[in-house]
Design a protein around this motif. Structure first.
Motif, short mmCIF file in Angstrom:
data_model
loop_
_atom_site.label_atom_id
_atom_site.label_comp_id
_atom_site.label_asym_id
_atom_site.label_seq_id
_atom_site.Cartn_x
_atom_site.Cartn_y
_atom_site.Cartn_z
N ASN A 77 0.86 -1.18 0.00
CA ASN A 77 0.00 0.00 0.00
C ASN A 77 0.90 1.23 0.00
OD1 ASN A 77 -1.53 2.30 1.23
ND2 ASN A 77 -3.20 0.80 1.21
N PHE A 78 0.92 1.94 -1.14
CA PHE A 78 1.84 3.05 -1.37
C PHE A 78 1.07 4.33 -1.67
CE2 PHE A 78 6.07 0.97 -2.96
CZ PHE A 78 6.20 0.31 -1.75
N PRO A 79 1.67 5.49 -1.41
CA PRO A 79 1.03 6.75 -1.81
C PRO A 79 1.02 6.90 -3.33
CG PRO A 79 3.24 7.16 -0.97
CD PRO A 79 2.95 5.71 -0.71
N THR A 80 -0.09 7.41 -3.84
CA THR A 80 -0.21 7.67 -5.27
C THR A 80 0.68 8.84 -5.68
OG1 THR A 80 -2.50 6.91 -5.23
CG2 THR A 80 -1.86 8.29 -7.10
N GLY B 73 7.78 -1.73 -8.87
CA GLY B 73 6.56 -1.43 -8.12
C GLY B 73 6.29 0.05 -8.01
N SER B 74 7.33 0.86 -7.73
CA SER B 74 7.12 2.29 -7.53
C SER B 74 6.58 2.97 -8.79
CB SER B 74 8.42 2.95 -7.08
OG SER B 74 9.44 2.81 -8.06
N ALA B 75 6.94 2.47 -9.97
CA ALA B 75 6.43 3.06 -11.22
C ALA B 75 4.91 2.94 -11.30
CB ALA B 75 7.07 2.38 -12.43
N HIS B 76 4.36 1.95 -10.61
CA HIS B 76 2.92 1.75 -10.68
C HIS B 76 2.14 2.72 -9.80
CE1 HIS B 76 4.34 -1.71 -12.84
NE2 HIS B 76 3.11 -1.92 -13.25
N THR B 77 2.84 3.51 -8.97
CA THR B 77 2.15 4.61 -8.29
C THR B 77 1.79 5.71 -9.29
OG1 THR B 77 4.20 5.81 -7.72
CG2 THR B 77 3.41 4.13 -6.16
N VAL B 78 2.43 5.69 -10.45
CA VAL B 78 2.10 6.57 -11.57
C VAL B 78 1.15 5.86 -12.54
CG1 VAL B 78 3.03 7.88 -13.52
CG2 VAL B 78 4.32 7.75 -11.39
N LEU B 79 1.47 4.61 -12.86
CA LEU B 79 0.72 3.87 -13.88
C LEU B 79 -0.71 3.56 -13.45
CD1 LEU B 79 3.61 1.46 -14.83
CD2 LEU B 79 2.41 2.93 -16.47
#
Length: 260
Positions: free
Chosen positions: A114-117, A204-210
């Protein structure tokens, strides 16, 4: 000094796929330069360190060349080590990081981050974008630390042969290339030559954008994504508004010991 080291393939159903991360559990923080040297010696896209703080943990990530603010696959790998090897038996792991509070839970067979958008804003295509990719992207968006380039279809993403000298001139940490897919909701690739990583296998972090981009585009809050690097990985995504969930599998490749 001897330290335990785990190498985990994250976002992988079997070894030799997904994104390998080195995981080094600590009791207290080592000097930053020593952690950087360990990451350089490991020579993986990320080495992750964590220390216990009460019932929670602090977490830091290093590429072979620098410390980064957020890493998805290495966080998943760290959580996998805690669940599978260290005996953490809580329902949810809480990590405190440069990017704030991150939580990880087990959900059936998946480990779910669970990450910030990351907010995204449309911008003009950079002048060298066609040269950088060998083909003109359709659109470009700027996220917190990454640029997102949208292409027409999955084949264009598969066939990209980036000019890394051009990508190095872009100021953002990472470059995401994405397109719609027949078998998945979307596919992507991720390049970060400024961080010492020409292409990251699964990010994974790229998917906070995708996730926010494709959720808005499709009208769906649940999406299944595939990062189509040579190793490849599948990510199970959910848009929660100002947060995103990113789920995946992991598998242990190596358990060893560092002697420094």
């Amino acid at each position: 000094m001897k330290l335990k080291l785990f190498q985990v393939d994250a976002f992988a159903e079997k070894t030799f796929s997904g994104n390998p991360a080195a995981v080094v559990p600590l009791e207290e923080w080592l000097p930053s330069h020593l952690m950087q040297n360990i990451a350089r010696e490991n020579n993986l896209s990320e080495t992750v360190f964590f220390v216990p703080r009460g019932t929670n943990f602090e977490i830091r990530w290093f590429t072979p060349t620098t410390e980064v603010n957020l890493c998805g696959h290495a966080t998943l790998a760290a959580a996998f080590v805690l669940f599978e090897h260290i005996g953490f038996n809580g329902k949810e792991i809480v990590f405190h990081s440069r990017s704030g509070k991150l939580t990880v839970k087990k959900e059936e067979k998946l480990i779910v981050l669970n990450f910030p958008t990351s907010e995204i804003n449309a911008i003009k295509l950079p002048e060298n974008s066609a040269k950088a990719f060998g083909i003109e992207p359709q659109q470009c968006f700027k996220g917190r630390e990454n640029l997102l380039f949208v292409f027409r279809n999955e084949k264009e993403i598969q066939n990209l042969e980036p000019d890394f000298s051009c990508l190095m001139k872009m100021e953002e940490r990472g470059i995401i290339a994405t397109a719609p897919s027949v078998d998945y909701d979307f596919v992507s690739r991720f390049f970060a030559p400024r961080e010492g990583i020409d292409e990251d296998p699964v990010t994974g972090s790229a998917h906070t954008v995708l996730i926010p981009y494709w959720s808005q585009k499709s009208g769906k809050t649940k999406l299944v994504a595939r990062q189509i690097s040579k190793r490849g990985g599948t990510l199970y995504c959910k848009n929660l508004g100002n947060r995103v969930e990113i789920g995946g599998n992991a598998i242990t490749y190596l358990i060893g010991e560092i002697d420094i």
